[in-house]
Design a protein around this motif. Structure first.
Motif, short mmCIF file in Angstrom:
data_model
loop_
_atom_site.label_atom_id
_atom_site.label_comp_id
_atom_site.label_asym_id
_atom_site.label_seq_id
_atom_site.Cartn_x
_atom_site.Cartn_y
_atom_site.Cartn_z
N ALA A 1 24.96 -45.52 12.46
CA ALA A 1 24.64 -44.19 12.99
C ALA A 1 24.86 -44.20 14.49
CB ALA A 1 23.21 -43.81 12.64
N PRO B 1 31.42 -39.81 11.19
CA PRO B 1 30.70 -40.93 11.78
C PRO B 1 31.65 -41.91 12.47
CG PRO B 1 30.00 -40.56 9.53
CD PRO B 1 31.21 -39.71 9.75
N PRO C 1 25.20 -42.22 7.21
CA PRO C 1 24.19 -41.19 6.93
C PRO C 1 24.38 -40.44 5.61
CG PRO C 1 24.70 -41.18 9.25
CD PRO C 1 25.64 -42.17 8.62
#
Length: 300
Positions: free
Chosen positions: A232, A116, A132
């Motif tokens: 995200a 990420p 996530p």
């Protein structure tokens, strides 16, 4: 790396008669299985049920992950692929160090994928942020959650939390969400997801004490009250610690440069899947892995 590209490449090369060692640092399956498609679909299915229970939904999502990961491992075992858990690092061309041992091979494939994107946010500590991979371990549904990013994965999580009862705010720095698909997709998605608040052309500058400060294009500033922040906002290449500088593998904006044969700038070293930056899709990575396994076996 034992994501879609690594697993497919290892199985195909082994089927073709090569001796294969597959090294994985964290767990089988890559992004799709561990933090992407599989857990999001499982959570979205659970939240549509009349008697939704977060603890049960997260437990079922983890069970699905474990089942599919064990199936992948069984497939690798059937194909005679040797597995090693640990971090790997290039020491020299055709030589890597992993789990305290040195291995040599004429062909080495890098399929370490992505991680990420970790934005720099004033006032934010890692403990105060969600990623996530954290969602399927949540113990309660946040009353108010902001989601940083407007891509497919971000909107899936936004849909889940909205259905679970959270007030959801999506923050996207570009002009529209789902920008990779074209502006019309983003507009339609926002119309459909009418229970979600969208803040496009906005960047998160400060996060602390339950408040987010957004800087909007044009000079405007907005403050949102939230209980949680899910990051995200895309992915970045997982090349740190691989020792690529020891083998002169060239990078482009952090991604591994490959030619049409998926070979890097170093002879005998290849790359496949998300780490190439070509596509970020599991089925595309699988295809690259199968093709590369065939090509390496044929070349050998």
């Amino acid at each position: 790396g034992a994501g879609p590209a690594g697993v497919e490449c290892a199985c195909r090369a082994s089927e073709k008669g090569l001796s294969v060692l597959l090294i994985e640092k964290e767990g089988f399956g890559g992004v799709c299985l561990r933090t992407g498609c599989i857990p999001t679909k499982a959570l979205l299915k659970s939240v549509r049920e009349k008697c939704f229970d977060l603890t049960l939904a997260c437990s079922e999502a983890r069970d699905k992950q474990a089942f599919l990961a064990s199936a992948l491992k069984a497939r690798l075992d059937r194909n005679g692929v040797e597995l090693l858990l640990g971090a790997a690092r290039f020491e020299a061309p055709n030589m890597i160090e992993a789990a305290g041992r040195t291995y040599e091979a004429p062909k080495i494939v890098v399929a370490t994928g992505t991680r990420p994107y970790q934005p720099s946010i004033t006032g934010a500590k890692r403990s105060s942020l969600l990623y996530p991979s954290d969602v399927i371990n949540l113990e309660r549904v946040p009353e108010r959650i902001a989601i940083l990013g407007g891509g497919v994965s971000a909107l899936e999580y936004a849909s889940f939390f909205a259905r679970a009862g959270s007030h959801v705010s999506v923050i996207e720095k570009e002009d529209e969400v789902l920008g990779r698909l074209g502006s019309e997709f983003g507009k339609r998605a926002r119309r459909y997801l009418k229970d979600i608040s969208f803040y496009c052309k906005s960047e998160l500058s400060v996060f602390g004490k339950g408040e987010l400060t957004l800087s909007v294009k044009g000079g405007e500033t907005r403050v949102l009250e939230v209980d949680a922040l899910l990051c995200a906002a895309g992915r970045e290449p997982h090349t740190e610690g691989l020792g690529l500088e020891n083998v002169d593998v060239s990078l482009k904006d952090g991604w591994i440069n490959v030619d049409e044969r998926l070979q890097t700038s170093a002879e005998g070293i290849y790359a496949a899947g998300d780490i190439t930056g070509l596509t970020w899709l599991a089925h595309s990575a699988e295809h690259m892995g199968r093709w590369l396994g065939d090509a390496i076996a044929t070349d050998s």
